[in-house]
Design a protein around this motif. Sequence first.
Motif, PDB file in Angstrom:
ATOM      1  N   VAL A  59       0.873  -1.172   0.000  1.00 63.44           N
ATOM      2  CA  VAL A  59       0.000   0.000   0.000  1.00 63.44           C
ATOM      3  C   VAL A  59       0.909   1.220   0.000  1.00 63.44           C
ATOM      4  N   PHE A  60       0.919   1.960  -1.112  1.00 64.27           N
ATOM      5  CA  PHE A  60       1.856   3.082  -1.196  1.00 64.27           C
ATOM      6  C   PHE A  60       1.525   3.923  -2.422  1.00 64.27           C
ATOM      7  N   VAL A  61       2.428   4.857  -2.762  1.00 64.99           N
ATOM      8  CA  VAL A  61       2.224   5.687  -3.946  1.00 64.99           C
ATOM      9  C   VAL A  61       2.450   4.844  -5.200  1.00 64.99           C
ATOM     10  N   ASN A  62       1.683   5.152  -6.244  1.00 61.97           N
ATOM     11  CA  ASN A  62       1.628   4.284  -7.420  1.00 61.97           C
ATOM     12  C   ASN A  62       2.939   4.161  -8.182  1.00 61.97           C
ATOM     13  N   ASN A  63       3.776   5.196  -8.160  1.00 66.23           N
ATOM     14  CA  ASN A  63       5.012   5.077  -8.929  1.00 66.23           C
ATOM     15  C   ASN A  63       5.954   4.036  -8.324  1.00 66.23           C
ATOM     16  N   VAL A  64       5.930   3.880  -7.004  1.00 69.28           N
ATOM     17  CA  VAL A  64       6.741   2.839  -6.366  1.00 69.28           C
ATOM     18  C   VAL A  64       6.176   1.461  -6.681  1.00 69.28           C
ATOM     19  N   LEU A  65       4.851   1.385  -6.804  1.00 68.65           N
ATOM     20  CA  LEU A  65       4.208   0.098  -7.088  1.00 68.65           C
ATOM     21  C   LEU A  65       4.288  -0.291  -8.555  1.00 68.65           C
ATOM     22  N   THR A  66       4.680   0.646  -9.422  1.00 62.87           N
ATOM     23  CA  THR A  66       4.849   0.356 -10.849  1.00 62.87           C
ATOM     24  C   THR A  66       6.218  -0.282 -11.039  1.00 62.87           C
ATOM     25  N   ALA A  67       6.279  -1.593 -10.820  1.00 65.02           N
ATOM     26  CA  ALA A  67       7.574  -2.275 -10.805  1.00 65.02           C
ATOM     27  C   ALA A  67       7.402  -3.743 -11.184  1.00 65.02           C
ATOM     28  N   PRO A  68       8.446  -4.353 -11.726  1.00 65.29           N
ATOM     29  CA  PRO A  68       8.381  -5.777 -12.054  1.00 65.29           C
ATOM     30  C   PRO A  68       8.147  -6.616 -10.799  1.00 65.29           C
ATOM     31  N   GLY A  69       7.390  -7.687 -10.969  1.00 69.20           N
ATOM     32  CA  GLY A  69       7.171  -8.610  -9.863  1.00 69.20           C
ATOM     33  C   GLY A  69       5.876  -8.411  -9.119  1.00 69.20           C
ATOM     34  N   VAL A  70       5.206  -7.280  -9.356  1.00 68.64           N
ATOM     35  CA  VAL A  70       3.926  -7.026  -8.711  1.00 68.64           C
ATOM     36  C   VAL A  70       2.924  -6.527  -9.745  1.00 68.64           C
ATOM     37  N   ASP A  71       1.660  -6.693  -9.408  1.00 65.46           N
ATOM     38  CA  ASP A  71       0.567  -6.147 -10.209  1.00 65.46           C
ATOM     39  C   ASP A  71      -0.170  -5.117  -9.368  1.00 65.46           C
ATOM     40  N   ILE A  72      -0.437  -3.960  -9.943  1.00 66.62           N
ATOM     41  CA  ILE A  72      -1.223  -2.966  -9.232  1.00 66.62           C
ATOM     42  C   ILE A  72      -2.691  -3.369  -9.273  1.00 66.62           C
ATOM     43  N   VAL A  73      -3.295  -3.488  -8.098  1.00 68.56           N
ATOM     44  CA  VAL A  73      -4.710  -3.822  -7.997  1.00 68.56           C
ATOM     45  C   VAL A  73      -5.547  -2.659  -8.491  1.00 68.56           C
ATOM     46  N   GLY A  74      -5.146  -1.455  -8.103  1.00 72.70           N
ATOM     47  CA  GLY A  74      -5.845  -0.252  -8.508  1.00 72.70           C
ATOM     48  C   GLY A  74      -5.573   0.873  -7.543  1.00 72.70           C
ATOM     49  N   PRO A  75      -6.133   2.036  -7.819  1.00 73.08           N
ATOM     50  CA  PRO A  75      -5.970   3.176  -6.922  1.00 73.08           C
ATOM     51  C   PRO A  75      -6.894   3.078  -5.726  1.00 73.08           C
TER      52      PRO A  75
END
Length: 254
Positions: A187-203
């Motif tokens: 759970v964090f800011v989206n740019n950190v979550l935009t990374a290989p190995g994870v999928d963003i669930v959504g905002p």
Amino acid sequence: MKMSLIVAAASLLGLTPAVAPMDGAHADELRVLAGGSLRSILTELAPQFEKASGHKLAIHFDTTPNLIKAATTGEPFDVGIVPIDVFYDQAAKTHFTPPVEFARVGYGVAVKAGAPKPDISTPQAFKKTLLEAKSITFLPASAAGSYILRLFERLGIEDEMRAKTIAQDQPTGIIPAVVNGEAELAVFVNNVLTAPGVDIVGPFPAKYQQELVFPAALAVDTKQKEAAKAFIDFIMSPAATVVVKAKGMTPGRS
């Protein structure tokens, strides 16, 4: 003259941010204070600026409390690209010139790549997903983390979330914690979550969404004023905004 024309033409085509060539002038090393969440963006832009300008960058990435400390009691610096919360500290604010908005970013949730995505589409579903998660990870000691903690209080789930939080001390620890299975949700800011190995669930649901702003400013006592200005112009250029967008952030405005 030929080099200047080439750089200008490249800028118009959006190929590279335009930086005036040094033409044999002395190369400066710029000390930059930067929010840890900007690491992926600035580590991509920094070599481009160094190549185009001849100047060198020494970037110190850190959390908001440490950036405030660095601005007020640390070694001299030339440029700050920091969370806006740094400017809320009156002592730190006096060490910066009036800023421009470099970028802004909202908050989201991520899971390990390929894992089922929980429902966070409504405030009720979002709260339910947080409560049902076995573990979450984020960086409490940061501007983004401070907002997340306040949100947990707003939702009335601060005790439950405290018990299942795997706290990180730098943004770089968030993604690995999810990838290696240590944490179920990030759970964090989206740019950190935009990374290989994870999928963003959504905002976050709109009711709970907020954008974290990152201003850029010169240090009031920089000895490298022209080079520092050139760096800020560089990161605000049209070509640099392509990188900002690709990393999950919204380019700012002056």
